[in-house]
Every structure is written in structure tokens, then in C-alpha cells.
Design a protein around this motif. Sequence first.
Motif, short mmCIF file in Angstrom:
data_model
loop_
_atom_site.label_atom_id
_atom_site.label_comp_id
_atom_site.label_asym_id
_atom_site.label_seq_id
_atom_site.Cartn_x
_atom_site.Cartn_y
_atom_site.Cartn_z
N LYS A 73 38.09 80.12 -55.62
CA LYS A 73 39.28 80.42 -56.40
C LYS A 73 40.52 80.20 -55.52
CE LYS A 73 40.10 83.73 -60.08
NZ LYS A 73 39.75 85.06 -60.63
N GLY A 74 41.51 79.53 -56.09
CA GLY A 74 42.75 79.31 -55.36
C GLY A 74 42.78 78.01 -54.56
N GLN A 75 41.63 77.31 -54.46
CA GLN A 75 41.61 76.06 -53.69
C GLN A 75 42.15 74.87 -54.47
OE1 GLN A 75 41.02 75.01 -50.54
NE2 GLN A 75 41.07 77.18 -50.06
N SER A 76 42.28 75.01 -55.79
CA SER A 76 42.69 73.86 -56.60
C SER A 76 44.05 73.32 -56.16
CB SER A 76 42.73 74.24 -58.08
OG SER A 76 43.60 75.34 -58.30
N LYS A 77 44.93 74.20 -55.67
CA LYS A 77 46.26 73.72 -55.25
C LYS A 77 46.20 72.92 -53.95
CE LYS A 77 47.61 78.13 -53.03
NZ LYS A 77 46.55 79.03 -53.49
N HIS A 78 45.07 73.03 -53.23
CA HIS A 78 44.93 72.28 -51.97
C HIS A 78 44.06 71.02 -52.14
CE1 HIS A 78 46.79 75.66 -50.02
NE2 HIS A 78 45.80 76.48 -50.34
#
Length: 247
Positions: A73-78
Motif C-alpha cells: 500500500k502506498g507504493q503506487s506513487k513510486h
Amino acid sequence: MAGEKILRVVDLCKSFHRLEVLRHISVDFERNEVVSIIGPSGGGKSTFLRCLNLLETPTSGHILFDGVDLCAKGQSKHIDAHRQKMGMVFQQFNLFNNMNVMKNLTAAPVRIKGMAKESAEAKALELLGRVGLADRADAYPSQLSGGQKQRIAIVRSLMMDPEVMLFDEPTSALDPEMIGEVLDVMKNLAESGMTMIVVTHEMRFAREVSDRTIFLDGGHIEEDKPSHELFAHPESPRLVSFLDKVL
């Protein structure tokens, strides 16, 4: 570092609606390793490759690249930053037809990495020389053969200094006489130490160039061995049947 795991896949599943394409795949890839993935059409090879850099979103499981879980979760922006480190070469080249070769090669490094235009062009010319196309920098894709386009597509990925190169059946759209020139570039890349994961129908490349070969069928790994061993002593009846048809 010998034996360093650059990419780890843990319990990867992928479904399209009710169609289960990948089923609980767990496999590691080491830095500087060349791995071929073979198997029948529809067995999940291309979907697996596209999941590795999240062109397809896994239904469940984990993909750890340089220790970072791309599925967390939260890795999509990277993900774009991770994709820069994981070059991909497709079957159909995907060059911009309205740009010449030099522009195709330098657009991403200049725009995304902030590289100076002159530096990008110098690097492009150096890489074009390595693949025997230094004289085609001003040509447009419509003026190139299929083999030349695929070599340009490989150089385009190399322009971003990837840590891993993914190849999705890179010779399948080529005429037979052009396959060799692309495979020669891939062999040279392998010899230079590039980490490569190659979905391929070219059994000779898998056997002679790859350190390991994975046989993927029905959405799961049937066999995963050093290439010479897999081709010399296949164990799975499904692999034996497959090799009988393609060798």
C-alpha cells in the motif's frame, strides 16, 4: 554481489474476472542472471512479465524489487521511479513514428531523468554504435526494418540505465532473417552482466545464453532449473511434450 536477489516474487496471483491466469507463483531472480521463460501460448508468460513492473496489477501476492515491495500500500506513487530501473522491450517495438531515432532515444532521459540534451545524444550515439546502428540516428521508424526497430527499442531501454531488462517475446514479430541480429544484441547484453528476464520462443537462446530456464504452463511454474539441465533432463511430462514439439 554473487547470489544477490534483485527481484523476488512471492505467491503471485493474477485473475481477469473469473479467469485465473497466474496461480501462486514464487520465484527469485539474482543480479546479473539471465533467465528465460518458456511455455505454450496462453500459459501466462507475458502476463507474468507485465506484472513484474506493474503494467498489470497482481490480484494478490508480492513483488520485491531491490527489497521494496511494489505491491505494498502506498507504493503506487513510486511505481514510475521503479519502472525506470526495469526496462521493458515489447513484441511490437512501440517506437514513436513521428520522431526520428535520436528523438525516440533521448526524449525520456531528458524529460524524466533531467539529462542534458547533449549528454543524452552522446550516450545514444554510443549505444547505437554498440548495436550496429550508429548511421541511423536521423532515420524515422518507417525507414527501418523490423530487426532495426527492435534493436532501437532495446537501446531506448538502455538509455535509462536499468538494473533489470524484461523482454516479452522480442523476436516474435520479426522475419526469420532478422531474428539473429536482435538475439546477437541480447547475447552481448547478457555477456556484459545485465540482469535479464526473457519470455521467448527461441529455444536455442534459452538453452545457450540463459543461466536458468523456467517452464510456465497453466499459470504456474512446472520446472525451474539451470538451462542445460532443463533441456537435457526435463522431468515434467508436460515439459517433455512441449520440447518434443518445439525442438
